[in-house]
Write a protein that holds these residues in place. Sequence first.
Motif, PDB file in Angstrom:
ATOM      1  N   LEU A  27       0.834  -1.204   0.000  1.00  0.00           N
ATOM      2  CA  LEU A  27       0.000   0.000   0.000  1.00  0.00           C
ATOM      3  C   LEU A  27       0.870   1.255   0.000  1.00  0.00           C
ATOM      4  N   PHE A  28       1.853   1.294   0.882  1.00  0.00           N
ATOM      5  CA  PHE A  28       2.773   2.438   0.897  1.00  0.00           C
ATOM      6  C   PHE A  28       3.566   2.520  -0.408  1.00  0.00           C
ATOM      7  N   ARG A  29       4.032   1.379  -0.906  1.00  0.00           N
ATOM      8  CA  ARG A  29       4.790   1.356  -2.167  1.00  0.00           C
ATOM      9  C   ARG A  29       3.944   1.964  -3.292  1.00  0.00           C
ATOM     10  N   ALA A  30       2.701   1.543  -3.391  1.00  0.00           N
ATOM     11  CA  ALA A  30       1.809   2.048  -4.434  1.00  0.00           C
ATOM     12  C   ALA A  30       1.551   3.548  -4.272  1.00  0.00           C
ATOM     13  N   ALA A  31       1.301   3.969  -3.046  1.00  0.00           N
ATOM     14  CA  ALA A  31       0.994   5.385  -2.789  1.00  0.00           C
ATOM     15  C   ALA A  31       2.155   6.284  -3.188  1.00  0.00           C
ATOM     16  N   TYR A  32       3.362   5.901  -2.813  1.00  0.00           N
ATOM     17  CA  TYR A  32       4.515   6.745  -3.120  1.00  0.00           C
ATOM     18  C   TYR A  32       4.904   6.671  -4.591  1.00  0.00           C
ATOM     19  N   LEU A  33       4.755   5.507  -5.225  1.00  0.00           N
ATOM     20  CA  LEU A  33       5.017   5.425  -6.667  1.00  0.00           C
ATOM     21  C   LEU A  33       4.018   6.271  -7.450  1.00  0.00           C
ATOM     22  N   LYS A  40       0.887   5.457 -13.809  1.00  0.00           N
ATOM     23  CA  LYS A  40      -0.433   5.055 -13.319  1.00  0.00           C
ATOM     24  C   LYS A  40      -0.172   3.825 -12.471  1.00  0.00           C
ATOM     25  N   VAL A  41      -0.541   3.889 -11.201  1.00  0.00           N
ATOM     26  CA  VAL A  41      -0.266   2.792 -10.273  1.00  0.00           C
ATOM     27  C   VAL A  41      -1.584   2.210  -9.780  1.00  0.00           C
ATOM     28  N   THR A  42      -1.667   0.904  -9.861  1.00  0.00           N
ATOM     29  CA  THR A  42      -2.854   0.193  -9.402  1.00  0.00           C
ATOM     30  C   THR A  42      -2.447  -0.836  -8.362  1.00  0.00           C
ATOM     31  N   LEU A  43      -3.070  -0.772  -7.210  1.00  0.00           N
ATOM     32  CA  LEU A  43      -2.885  -1.767  -6.166  1.00  0.00           C
ATOM     33  C   LEU A  43      -3.996  -2.800  -6.326  1.00  0.00           C
ATOM     34  N   VAL A  44      -3.620  -4.071  -6.452  1.00  0.00           N
ATOM     35  CA  VAL A  44      -4.590  -5.144  -6.664  1.00  0.00           C
ATOM     36  C   VAL A  44      -4.611  -6.004  -5.406  1.00  0.00           C
ATOM     37  N   ILE A  45      -5.761  -5.992  -4.727  1.00  0.00           N
ATOM     38  CA  ILE A  45      -5.888  -6.652  -3.421  1.00  0.00           C
ATOM     39  C   ILE A  45      -7.043  -7.661  -3.425  1.00  0.00           C
ATOM     40  N   PRO A  46      -7.006  -8.609  -2.497  1.00  0.00           N
ATOM     41  CA  PRO A  46      -8.055  -9.633  -2.475  1.00  0.00           C
ATOM     42  C   PRO A  46      -9.367  -9.122  -1.896  1.00  0.00           C
ATOM     43  N   TRP A  47     -10.455  -9.583  -2.493  1.00  0.00           N
ATOM     44  CA  TRP A  47     -11.785  -9.382  -1.937  1.00  0.00           C
ATOM     45  C   TRP A  47     -12.207 -10.716  -1.339  1.00  0.00           C
ATOM     46  N   THR A  81       0.058   8.956   5.796  1.00  0.00           N
ATOM     47  CA  THR A  81       0.996   9.643   4.904  1.00  0.00           C
ATOM     48  C   THR A  81       0.796  11.153   4.870  1.00  0.00           C
ATOM     49  N   GLY A  82      -0.394  11.607   5.204  1.00  0.00           N
ATOM     50  CA  GLY A  82      -0.673  13.042   5.152  1.00  0.00           C
ATOM     51  C   GLY A  82      -0.983  13.563   3.759  1.00  0.00           C
ATOM     52  N   PHE A  83      -1.156  12.657   2.781  1.00  0.00           N
ATOM     53  CA  PHE A  83      -1.551  13.111   1.444  1.00  0.00           C
ATOM     54  C   PHE A  83      -2.584  12.151   0.858  1.00  0.00           C
ATOM     55  N   THR A  84      -3.354  12.668  -0.092  1.00  0.00           N
ATOM     56  CA  THR A  84      -4.329  11.850  -0.797  1.00  0.00           C
ATOM     57  C   THR A  84      -3.643  11.230  -2.001  1.00  0.00           C
ATOM     58  N   SER A  85      -3.607   9.914  -2.041  1.00  0.00           N
ATOM     59  CA  SER A  85      -2.896   9.221  -3.106  1.00  0.00           C
ATOM     60  C   SER A  85      -3.766   9.078  -4.354  1.00  0.00           C
ATOM     61  N   LEU A  86      -3.113   9.160  -5.502  1.00  0.00           N
ATOM     62  CA  LEU A  86      -3.797   8.991  -6.780  1.00  0.00           C
ATOM     63  C   LEU A  86      -3.785   7.534  -7.246  1.00  0.00           C
ATOM     64  N   LEU A  87      -3.368   6.627  -6.386  1.00  0.00           N
ATOM     65  CA  LEU A  87      -3.328   5.227  -6.795  1.00  0.00           C
ATOM     66  C   LEU A  87      -4.733   4.704  -7.059  1.00  0.00           C
ATOM     67  N   ASN A  88      -4.812   3.729  -7.941  1.00  0.00           N
ATOM     68  CA  ASN A  88      -6.067   3.026  -8.206  1.00  0.00           C
ATOM     69  C   ASN A  88      -6.066   1.763  -7.353  1.00  0.00           C
ATOM     70  N   ILE A  89      -7.246   1.334  -6.954  1.00  0.00           N
ATOM     71  CA  ILE A  89      -7.366   0.082  -6.206  1.00  0.00           C
ATOM     72  C   ILE A  89      -8.355  -0.806  -6.946  1.00  0.00           C
ATOM     73  N   ARG A  90      -7.918  -2.026  -7.208  1.00  0.00           N
ATOM     74  CA  ARG A  90      -8.793  -3.022  -7.829  1.00  0.00           C
ATOM     75  C   ARG A  90      -8.745  -4.277  -6.968  1.00  0.00           C
ATOM     76  N   PHE A  91      -9.798  -5.063  -7.062  1.00  0.00           N
ATOM     77  CA  PHE A  91      -9.918  -6.270  -6.248  1.00  0.00           C
ATOM     78  C   PHE A  91      -9.939  -7.525  -7.113  1.00  0.00           C
TER      79      PHE A  91
END
Length: 163
Positions: A27-33, A40-47, A81-91
């Motif tokens: 999550l941190f890796r995606a946010a900072y990248l 364009k960074v997408t974090l893919v997590i389990p549902w 982090t103190g900032f709003t991340s532009l990362l995308n989240i998909r499940f």
Amino acid sequence: MEKKQQHIAIFTTASLPWLTGTSVNPLFRAAYLAKDEGRKVTLVIPWLSLKDQKHVYPDNITYDSPAEQEKYVRQWLEGRTGFTSLLNIRFYPGKFSLEKRSILALGDITEVIPDEEADIAVLEEPEHLTWYHHGKRWKKKFRLVIGVVHTNYLEYVKREKNS
């Protein structure tokens, strides 16, 4: 000539509110990248099903929808982090394995990322993501595949009798 935007998909085997290395670190890796507008960074997590959420998530926290869980993840991240991340989240669909104490991916999770965005894949705990992967080969789908191992297996073996 305009430079093509880099697409990075970070696949992981856990998500908040389960506070494990495989939920927090990616999550941190995606946010900072994602702070670099050239990516364009997408974090893919389990549902997980409600039953599995009850096994995994602390304090009886559960979600009725991926959107509800995503809201929690984003609020937690912004608070740290103190900032709003532009990362995308998909499940992707996942199932908790009691024997392995791990979340396993169900189906071809490479399908979560459209082919036109299949540039770089970062597999957090690749051994877990590939145990039962029956989909498209990662290296066929993505131009570059990077694995990040979180588990120190040598340390586990040393703890065993007759290691």
